[in-house]
Design a protein around this motif. Structure first.
Motif, PDB file in Angstrom:
ATOM      1  N   GLY A 140      29.368  43.928  54.393  1.00  0.00           N
ATOM      2  CA  GLY A 140      29.434  43.156  55.627  1.00  0.00           C
ATOM      3  C   GLY A 140      30.508  42.082  55.592  1.00  0.00           C
ATOM      4  O   GLY A 140      31.008  41.660  56.631  1.00  0.00           O
ATOM      5  N   ARG A 141      30.896  41.646  54.388  1.00  0.00           N
ATOM      6  CA  ARG A 141      31.970  40.654  54.249  1.00  0.00           C
ATOM      7  C   ARG A 141      33.311  41.221  54.673  1.00  0.00           C
ATOM      8  O   ARG A 141      34.227  40.471  54.996  1.00  0.00           O
ATOM      9  CB  ARG A 141      32.093  40.189  52.796  1.00  0.00           C
ATOM     10  CG  ARG A 141      30.898  39.409  52.314  1.00  0.00           C
ATOM     11  CD  ARG A 141      31.113  38.936  50.912  1.00  0.00           C
ATOM     12  NE  ARG A 141      31.168  40.100  50.013  1.00  0.00           N
ATOM     13  CZ  ARG A 141      31.457  40.041  48.722  1.00  0.00           C
ATOM     14  NH1 ARG A 141      31.748  38.885  48.172  1.00  0.00           N
ATOM     15  NH2 ARG A 141      31.450  41.120  47.982  1.00  0.00           N
ATOM     16  N   TYR A 142      33.453  42.553  54.642  1.00  0.00           N
ATOM     17  CA  TYR A 142      34.747  43.182  54.887  1.00  0.00           C
ATOM     18  C   TYR A 142      34.843  43.863  56.255  1.00  0.00           C
ATOM     19  O   TYR A 142      35.916  43.892  56.840  1.00  0.00           O
ATOM     20  CB  TYR A 142      35.048  44.203  53.780  1.00  0.00           C
ATOM     21  CG  TYR A 142      34.883  43.616  52.410  1.00  0.00           C
ATOM     22  CD1 TYR A 142      35.677  42.568  51.980  1.00  0.00           C
ATOM     23  CD2 TYR A 142      33.887  44.072  51.550  1.00  0.00           C
ATOM     24  CE1 TYR A 142      35.506  41.993  50.727  1.00  0.00           C
ATOM     25  CE2 TYR A 142      33.723  43.511  50.292  1.00  0.00           C
ATOM     26  CZ  TYR A 142      34.529  42.470  49.891  1.00  0.00           C
ATOM     27  OH  TYR A 142      34.361  41.908  48.653  1.00  0.00           O
ATOM     28  N   LEU A 143      33.754  44.410  56.754  1.00  0.00           N
ATOM     29  CA  LEU A 143      33.797  45.118  58.032  1.00  0.00           C
ATOM     30  C   LEU A 143      34.022  44.132  59.175  1.00  0.00           C
ATOM     31  O   LEU A 143      33.247  43.211  59.363  1.00  0.00           O
ATOM     32  CB  LEU A 143      32.499  45.903  58.266  1.00  0.00           C
ATOM     33  CG  LEU A 143      32.481  47.305  57.649  1.00  0.00           C
ATOM     34  CD1 LEU A 143      32.404  47.260  56.154  1.00  0.00           C
ATOM     35  CD2 LEU A 143      31.347  48.117  58.218  1.00  0.00           C
ATOM     36  N   GLY A 144      35.098  44.348  59.898  1.00  0.00           N
ATOM     37  CA  GLY A 144      35.394  43.540  61.068  1.00  0.00           C
ATOM     38  C   GLY A 144      35.892  42.141  60.789  1.00  0.00           C
ATOM     39  O   GLY A 144      36.064  41.352  61.708  1.00  0.00           O
ATOM     40  N   THR A 145      36.146  41.813  59.514  1.00  0.00           N
ATOM     41  CA  THR A 145      36.568  40.446  59.195  1.00  0.00           C
ATOM     42  C   THR A 145      38.034  40.337  58.813  1.00  0.00           C
ATOM     43  O   THR A 145      38.603  39.256  58.864  1.00  0.00           O
ATOM     44  CB  THR A 145      35.742  39.886  58.022  1.00  0.00           C
ATOM     45  OG1 THR A 145      36.064  40.615  56.829  1.00  0.00           O
ATOM     46  CG2 THR A 145      34.254  39.943  58.313  1.00  0.00           C
ATOM     47  N   GLY A 146      38.631  41.449  58.377  1.00  0.00           N
ATOM     48  CA  GLY A 146      40.005  41.399  57.893  1.00  0.00           C
ATOM     49  C   GLY A 146      40.119  40.891  56.467  1.00  0.00           C
ATOM     50  O   GLY A 146      41.206  40.827  55.899  1.00  0.00           O
ATOM     51  N   LEU A 147      38.997  40.508  55.860  1.00  0.00           N
ATOM     52  CA  LEU A 147      38.992  40.042  54.479  1.00  0.00           C
ATOM     53  C   LEU A 147      39.281  41.228  53.557  1.00  0.00           C
ATOM     54  O   LEU A 147      38.589  42.247  53.623  1.00  0.00           O
ATOM     55  CB  LEU A 147      37.632  39.422  54.135  1.00  0.00           C
ATOM     56  CG  LEU A 147      37.461  38.846  52.735  1.00  0.00           C
ATOM     57  CD1 LEU A 147      38.364  37.620  52.564  1.00  0.00           C
ATOM     58  CD2 LEU A 147      36.004  38.468  52.510  1.00  0.00           C
ATOM     59  N   PRO A 148      40.300  41.131  52.705  1.00  0.00           N
ATOM     60  CA  PRO A 148      40.605  42.265  51.823  1.00  0.00           C
ATOM     61  C   PRO A 148      39.578  42.404  50.705  1.00  0.00           C
ATOM     62  O   PRO A 148      39.018  41.424  50.232  1.00  0.00           O
ATOM     63  CB  PRO A 148      41.982  41.917  51.259  1.00  0.00           C
ATOM     64  CG  PRO A 148      42.103  40.444  51.382  1.00  0.00           C
ATOM     65  CD  PRO A 148      41.254  40.038  52.553  1.00  0.00           C
ATOM     66  N   THR A 149      39.343  43.631  50.298  1.00  0.00           N
ATOM     67  CA  THR A 149      38.430  43.899  49.191  1.00  0.00           C
ATOM     68  C   THR A 149      39.139  43.599  47.867  1.00  0.00           C
ATOM     69  O   THR A 149      40.358  43.717  47.771  1.00  0.00           O
ATOM     70  CB  THR A 149      37.963  45.368  49.208  1.00  0.00           C
ATOM     71  OG1 THR A 149      39.111  46.209  49.099  1.00  0.00           O
ATOM     72  CG2 THR A 149      37.190  45.693  50.467  1.00  0.00           C
ATOM     73  N   PRO A 150      38.377  43.219  46.836  1.00  0.00           N
ATOM     74  CA  PRO A 150      39.005  42.859  45.564  1.00  0.00           C
ATOM     75  C   PRO A 150      39.522  44.044  44.761  1.00  0.00           C
ATOM     76  O   PRO A 150      40.359  43.869  43.876  1.00  0.00           O
ATOM     77  CB  PRO A 150      37.890  42.141  44.810  1.00  0.00           C
ATOM     78  CG  PRO A 150      36.629  42.668  45.398  1.00  0.00           C
ATOM     79  CD  PRO A 150      36.944  42.965  46.836  1.00  0.00           C
ATOM     80  N   ASP A 151      39.014  45.238  45.050  1.00  0.00           N
ATOM     81  CA  ASP A 151      39.462  46.416  44.303  1.00  0.00           C
ATOM     82  C   ASP A 151      39.212  47.674  45.130  1.00  0.00           C
ATOM     83  O   ASP A 151      38.589  47.629  46.193  1.00  0.00           O
ATOM     84  CB  ASP A 151      38.780  46.502  42.936  1.00  0.00           C
ATOM     85  CG  ASP A 151      37.262  46.512  43.020  1.00  0.00           C
ATOM     86  OD1 ASP A 151      36.709  47.218  43.881  1.00  0.00           O
ATOM     87  OD2 ASP A 151      36.620  45.802  42.219  1.00  0.00           O
TER      88      ASP A 151
END
Length: 125
Positions: free
Chosen positions: A18-29
């Motif tokens: 949920g931190r990544y979907l729809g937020t534009g926050l890149p995943t760490p790996d």
């Protein structure tokens, strides 16, 4: 736990994919990106799938297959090839019209412009 993330991590959705979907926050790996993309399939989040697909292989549009219920994800292996490339092998299980399906794939990812992108994959039978 309420609202467990579909990716199989066991964490709450908001603390996981949920931190990544729809937020534009890149995943760490690449593994986290793979898990977020699986979750996007579960939640029919086409925008996340397209945004995390590398421009060299990304389709112009994406229509998800209707009637598919995603059941489980098992990440078998996350391999860092080098600092800009990685692979994730996984098995995703689903059901369509009452029939079980299994997708076993080794996906390729690339690090570019400060984030990971899905490039393509090899499907195993």
């Amino acid at each position: 736990m309420k609202d467990v993330c579909p990716c199989g991590s066991g964490a709450a959705f908001g603390a996981c994919c949920g931190r990544y979907l729809g937020t534009g926050l890149p995943t760490p790996d690449a593994e986290r990106l793979m898990r977020s993309r699986y979750t996007a399939f579960v939640r029919s989040d086409v925008a996340h799938l397209l945004a995390t697909w590398h421009a060299s292989t990304r389709p112009d549009t994406l229509e998800l297959e209707p009637g598919v219920k995603w059941l489980a994800l098992e990440v078998k292996r996350h391999r860092v090839v080098n600092e800009t490339r990685a692979e994730v092998e996984f098995v995703a299980r689903s059901r369509r019209q009452g029939r079980g399906q299994r997708l076993h794939e080794r996906s390729r990812f690339v690090w570019e412009s400060g984030q990971w992108f899905y490039v393509d994959g090899d499907i195993f039978n």
